[in-house]
Design a protein around this motif. Structure first.
Motif, PDB file in Angstrom:
ATOM      1  N   GLU A  14       0.822  -1.732   0.372  1.00 41.12           N
ATOM      2  CA  GLU A  14       0.007   0.006  -0.462  1.00 41.12           C
ATOM      3  C   GLU A  14       1.221   1.432   0.156  1.00 41.12           C
ATOM      4  N   GLU A  15       1.525   1.273   0.031  1.00 42.58           N
ATOM      5  CA  GLU A  15       2.560   2.501   0.995  1.00 42.58           C
ATOM      6  C   GLU A  15       4.029   2.122   0.924  1.00 42.58           C
ATOM      7  N   THR A  16       4.533   1.017   2.010  1.00 45.92           N
ATOM      8  CA  THR A  16       6.062   0.832   2.230  1.00 45.92           C
ATOM      9  C   THR A  16       6.742   0.883   1.212  1.00 45.92           C
ATOM     10  N   VAL A  17       5.693  -0.465  -0.023  1.00 47.52           N
ATOM     11  CA  VAL A  17       7.211  -1.054  -1.319  1.00 47.52           C
ATOM     12  C   VAL A  17       7.564   0.012  -1.920  1.00 47.52           C
ATOM     13  N   PRO A  18       5.922   1.248  -2.152  1.00 44.73           N
ATOM     14  CA  PRO A  18       6.171   2.395  -3.331  1.00 44.73           C
ATOM     15  C   PRO A  18       7.208   3.697  -2.835  1.00 44.73           C
ATOM     16  N   SER A  19       6.721   3.857  -2.083  1.00 46.14           N
ATOM     17  CA  SER A  19       7.891   4.483  -1.438  1.00 46.14           C
ATOM     18  C   SER A  19       9.108   4.219  -1.070  1.00 46.14           C
ATOM     19  N   LEU A  20       9.534   3.046  -0.507  1.00 46.54           N
ATOM     20  CA  LEU A  20      11.079   2.462  -0.786  1.00 46.54           C
ATOM     21  C   LEU A  20      11.980   3.141  -2.578  1.00 46.54           C
ATOM     22  N   LEU A  21      10.463   2.328  -3.532  1.00 46.62           N
ATOM     23  CA  LEU A  21      10.778   2.200  -5.065  1.00 46.62           C
ATOM     24  C   LEU A  21      10.798   3.494  -5.276  1.00 46.62           C
ATOM     25  N   ARG A  22      10.265   4.251  -5.408  1.00 41.28           N
ATOM     26  CA  ARG A  22      10.133   5.820  -5.276  1.00 41.28           C
ATOM     27  C   ARG A  22      11.810   6.461  -4.950  1.00 41.28           C
ATOM     28  N   THR A  23      12.506   6.289  -3.718  1.00 42.04           N
ATOM     29  CA  THR A  23      13.451   7.300  -2.844  1.00 42.04           C
ATOM     30  C   THR A  23      14.303   6.340  -4.186  1.00 42.04           C
TER      31      THR A  23
END
Length: 316
Positions: A108-117
């Motif tokens: 929901e948020e963890t993986v997308p946030s890590l991938l974006r950064t």
């Protein structure tokens, strides 16, 4: 035929070429391989299999019944290999792929946030993303399908390196008009008389929910079982029960997530990878990035994860 494929499995490539051309000389010319080499490879293939694959005549060669039987699976295997080689060649030397496995609830948020950064500092890296249950993720790691795994609980497997990233608090999800929805926190015992919706048996989150209920002296009355947490939230919003779920970055419409005050109402989130395999450059870079990210942001909460408290690589 692709040169790389001819280098990887020359005998099968030459077998298929001879079957296609009907002559060893023409097949050798098409492949850019000396004719004696093709003849020698065909003889070796027949020797290994213990059958005759060709009959030779004035006009060339003809497949025997055994040769015909072998041709179709060989052509299918070569086509599959060629597809993989072509994808690698199309990607080019600048593209670096990381295979990352993770729990559905971390998507929901963890993986997308890590991938974006990570993408901002390593723009050429690409990812193969795999979502599964905790047991499924570890199996994919063991099978080599995934290089890195974000999971819970922390695996107790001596074949894996494991780093604890943080904890994810568990909450009681209730319909928005429920009496407990107005509480800043609640003891689980306050919901003992409620109907519960929960995950299917053998799921780790289901086991945790059952254990929490047992610890405070009741067995939940379960009305529905689902395969995913998002479905549980939908059932709660429909007024079909309450649920013990990991805290989400933003609750679903019609759902209020009330923090649980009970001891042990959390799950540990960790990063795991195999000990017996050296991670390639991009995967190792991402591993270091994830660990550093959680260590450097001790008060950041993503998908309800309280980062920090990383204990380093642990022998498990």
């Amino acid at each position: 035929m692709n040169k790389a494929l001819n280098a990887v499995c020359p005998i099968l490539v030459q077998f298929a070429a001879v079957a296609r051309e009907g002559q060893i000389t023409r097949a050798a010319a098409a492949l850019g391989v000396p004719q004696p080499t093709v003849t020698r490879h065909l003889a070796r293939l027949e020797s290994v299999l213990g059958v005759r694959l060709y009959t030779r005549g004035p006009g060339g060669v003809t497949l025997t019944a055994d040769g015909e039987m072998l041709l179709e699976p060989v052509e299918q295997a070569l086509a599959l290999l060629l597809s993989g080689v072509s994808r690698l060649e199309a990607a080019g030397p600048g593209e670096q792929r990381v295979s990352l496995a993770f729990l559905h609830t971390l998507g929901e948020e963890t993986v997308p946030s890590l991938l974006r950064t990570f993408g901002e500092i390593t723009p050429h890296a690409t990812f193969s993303l795999i979502q599964d249950s905790a047991n499924g993720l570890l199996q994919r790691l063991a099978d080599g399908e995934a290089e890195l795994c974000l999971t819970s609980p922390l695996p107790d497997d001596p074949a894996l390196n494991v780093v604890r990233l943080g904890v994810q608090r568990l909450v009681l999800a209730v319909p928005e008009h429920h009496d407990l929805a107005r509480e800043p926190a609640t003891a689980l015992a306050a919901a003992a008389s409620e109907d519960f919706v929960t995950l299917e048996p053998r799921n780790h989150m289901r086991n945790m929910a059952d254990a929490l209920c047992q610890a405070v002296g009741f067995e939940p009355h379960i009305t529905f079982e689902a395969s995913g947490v998002s479905t549980l939230r939908g059932l709660v919003a429909a007024g079909l029960g309450v649920a013990i779920v990991p805290a989400a970055p933003s609750p679903a419409a019609g759902v209020v997530e009330v923090p649980l005050a009970d001891k042990g109402a959390y799950r540990e989130i960790g990063l795991a990878w195999r000990r017996d395999i050296s991670l390639p450059g991009p995967a190792d870079e991402f591993r270091r990035f994830v660990i550093d990210r959680f260590r450097s942001e001790p008060f950041t909460v993503r998908d309800g994860i309280e980062a920090g408290g990383t204990q380093g690589e642990q022998d498990r």
